[in-house]
Design a protein around this motif. Structure first.
Motif, PDB file in Angstrom:
ATOM      1  N   ARG A 111       0.839  -1.199   0.000  1.00  8.74           N
ATOM      2  CA  ARG A 111       0.000   0.000   0.000  1.00  8.74           C
ATOM      3  C   ARG A 111       0.875   1.251   0.000  1.00  8.74           C
ATOM      4  O   ARG A 111       1.893   1.297   0.685  1.00  8.74           O
ATOM      5  CB  ARG A 111      -0.870  -0.029   1.248  1.00  8.74           C
ATOM      6  CG  ARG A 111      -1.781   1.135   1.389  1.00  8.74           C
ATOM      7  CD  ARG A 111      -2.538   1.058   2.689  1.00  8.74           C
ATOM      8  NE  ARG A 111      -3.635   2.005   2.641  1.00  8.74           N
ATOM      9  CZ  ARG A 111      -4.708   1.935   3.381  1.00  8.74           C
ATOM     10  NH1 ARG A 111      -4.840   0.970   4.268  1.00  8.74           N
ATOM     11  NH2 ARG A 111      -5.656   2.831   3.270  1.00  8.74           N
ATOM     12  N   ASP A 112       0.502   2.223  -0.794  1.00 11.40           N
ATOM     13  CA  ASP A 112       1.176   3.522  -0.891  1.00 11.40           C
ATOM     14  C   ASP A 112       2.535   3.488  -1.574  1.00 11.40           C
ATOM     15  O   ASP A 112       3.222   4.509  -1.603  1.00 11.40           O
ATOM     16  CB  ASP A 112       1.311   4.194   0.487  1.00 11.40           C
ATOM     17  CG  ASP A 112      -0.037   4.609   1.051  1.00 11.40           C
ATOM     18  OD1 ASP A 112      -0.926   4.965   0.245  1.00 11.40           O
ATOM     19  OD2 ASP A 112      -0.200   4.585   2.280  1.00 11.40           O
ATOM     20  N   ASN A 165       4.969   3.316  -4.931  1.00 13.03           N
ATOM     21  CA  ASN A 165       4.874   3.839  -6.293  1.00 13.03           C
ATOM     22  C   ASN A 165       5.379   2.815  -7.294  1.00 13.03           C
ATOM     23  O   ASN A 165       6.490   2.296  -7.155  1.00 13.03           O
ATOM     24  CB  ASN A 165       5.675   5.132  -6.425  1.00 13.03           C
ATOM     25  CG  ASN A 165       5.035   6.266  -5.669  1.00 13.03           C
ATOM     26  OD1 ASN A 165       3.818   6.341  -5.560  1.00 13.03           O
ATOM     27  ND2 ASN A 165       5.841   7.160  -5.144  1.00 13.03           N
ATOM     28  N   THR A 223      -2.079   0.241 -14.256  1.00 11.80           N
ATOM     29  CA  THR A 223      -2.680   1.316 -13.474  1.00 11.80           C
ATOM     30  C   THR A 223      -3.791   0.788 -12.573  1.00 11.80           C
ATOM     31  O   THR A 223      -3.820   1.061 -11.369  1.00 11.80           O
ATOM     32  CB  THR A 223      -3.223   2.414 -14.417  1.00 11.80           C
ATOM     33  OG1 THR A 223      -2.138   2.895 -15.214  1.00 11.80           O
ATOM     34  CG2 THR A 223      -3.836   3.562 -13.643  1.00 11.80           C
ATOM     35  N   TRP A 268      -3.951   0.453  -8.361  1.00 16.09           N
ATOM     36  CA  TRP A 268      -5.052   1.036  -7.584  1.00 16.09           C
ATOM     37  C   TRP A 268      -5.750  -0.005  -6.734  1.00 16.09           C
ATOM     38  O   TRP A 268      -6.145   0.273  -5.608  1.00 16.09           O
ATOM     39  CB  TRP A 268      -6.074   1.681  -8.505  1.00 16.09           C
ATOM     40  CG  TRP A 268      -5.595   2.929  -9.181  1.00 16.09           C
ATOM     41  CD1 TRP A 268      -4.454   3.647  -8.913  1.00 16.09           C
ATOM     42  CD2 TRP A 268      -6.236   3.611 -10.256  1.00 16.09           C
ATOM     43  NE1 TRP A 268      -4.352   4.720  -9.771  1.00 16.09           N
ATOM     44  CE2 TRP A 268      -5.441   4.728 -10.601  1.00 16.09           C
ATOM     45  CE3 TRP A 268      -7.404   3.379 -10.965  1.00 16.09           C
ATOM     46  CZ2 TRP A 268      -5.784   5.612 -11.609  1.00 16.09           C
ATOM     47  CZ3 TRP A 268      -7.742   4.264 -11.977  1.00 16.09           C
ATOM     48  CH2 TRP A 268      -6.942   5.362 -12.284  1.00 16.09           C
ATOM     49  N   ALA A 323      -1.779   1.000  -4.223  1.00 14.58           N
ATOM     50  CA  ALA A 323      -0.471   1.543  -4.611  1.00 14.58           C
ATOM     51  C   ALA A 323      -0.744   2.631  -5.654  1.00 14.58           C
ATOM     52  O   ALA A 323      -1.886   2.829  -6.065  1.00 14.58           O
ATOM     53  CB  ALA A 323       0.424   0.447  -5.182  1.00 14.58           C
ATOM     54  N   ARG A 324       0.291   3.319  -6.065  1.00 11.41           N
ATOM     55  CA  ARG A 324       0.133   4.374  -7.063  1.00 11.41           C
ATOM     56  C   ARG A 324       0.867   3.989  -8.344  1.00 11.41           C
ATOM     57  O   ARG A 324       2.012   3.560  -8.296  1.00 11.41           O
ATOM     58  CB  ARG A 324       0.698   5.694  -6.534  1.00 11.41           C
ATOM     59  CG  ARG A 324      -0.166   6.352  -5.485  1.00 11.41           C
ATOM     60  CD  ARG A 324       0.478   7.613  -4.956  1.00 11.41           C
ATOM     61  NE  ARG A 324       1.708   7.362  -4.239  1.00 11.41           N
ATOM     62  CZ  ARG A 324       1.759   7.044  -2.943  1.00 11.41           C
ATOM     63  NH1 ARG A 324       0.656   6.941  -2.241  1.00 11.41           N
ATOM     64  NH2 ARG A 324       2.912   6.840  -2.350  1.00 11.41           N
ATOM     65  N   VAL A 338       2.626   5.501 -11.411  1.00 10.92           N
ATOM     66  CA  VAL A 338       3.249   6.770 -11.773  1.00 10.92           C
ATOM     67  C   VAL A 338       3.743   6.653 -13.209  1.00 10.92           C
ATOM     68  O   VAL A 338       4.572   5.798 -13.524  1.00 10.92           O
ATOM     69  CB  VAL A 338       4.433   7.100 -10.827  1.00 10.92           C
ATOM     70  CG1 VAL A 338       5.077   8.416 -11.214  1.00 10.92           C
ATOM     71  CG2 VAL A 338       3.967   7.115  -9.375  1.00 10.92           C
TER      72      VAL A 338
END
Length: 158
Positions: free
Chosen positions: A51-52, A54, A69, A73, A77-78, A80
């Protein structure tokens, strides 16, 4: 998060058989896209993406771009975006600055990523999207077999 999950589930239930994207001669339904991104989300979790974190993505406008992507999500997570036109020093700067732990990239960038690997100790996983195989890097297509098509159960306290 619950509101989004409820909306997403309702949308899938309503539109599952309809196209979410058309790529070349392929038509991908909402259900197929959801299942593919779920498989990838499971793979990300198995790779230790948390989680969180990149996750970098340098890919053309392909289904893989959207799958990475969505999978990021789904595990909070992100994703980028990296510009695939970046020179090595630009890639290095953005990857370091964002603290990326995994980078997904089109095989066209493989040589640049090979050259940067030693300078990016924070990146644990390099994933090539395409046919090219490089020792020490994962291949995108290998992340799907054997993974469930269902949304991953997340344990935020783990």
């Amino acid at each position: 998060m619950t509101d989004f999950n409820g909306f997403y589930t309702a949308m899938l239930r309503s539109f599952a058989r309809y196209p979410v994207m058309i790529y070349g001669d392929r038509t991908i339904t909402y259900r197929e896209f959801d299942e593919q991104s779920n498989r990838l989300a499971h793979a990300l979790l198995e790779l230790g993406i948390k989680r969180d974190e990149n996750v970098g993505i340098a890919e053309y406008n392909t289904p893989a771009f959207l799958e990475v992507t969505a999978a990021a999500w789904k595990i909070a997570a992100r994703a980028v975006t990296l510009n695939f036109k970046f020179k090595e020093w630009e890639l290095k700067h953005v990857i370091e600055d964002a603290g990326m732990t995994a980078v997904f990239f089109n095989e066209d960038l493989a040589d640049r990523m090979i050259n940067l690997r030693a300078e990016l100790p924070g990146v644990r996983h390099y994933v090539i999207i395409g046919e090219r195989r490089v020792e020490g890097m994962l291949n995108y297509s290998d992340l799907f077999p054997g993974r469930p098509p269902t949304h991953p159960d997340l344990c935020w306290a783990c």
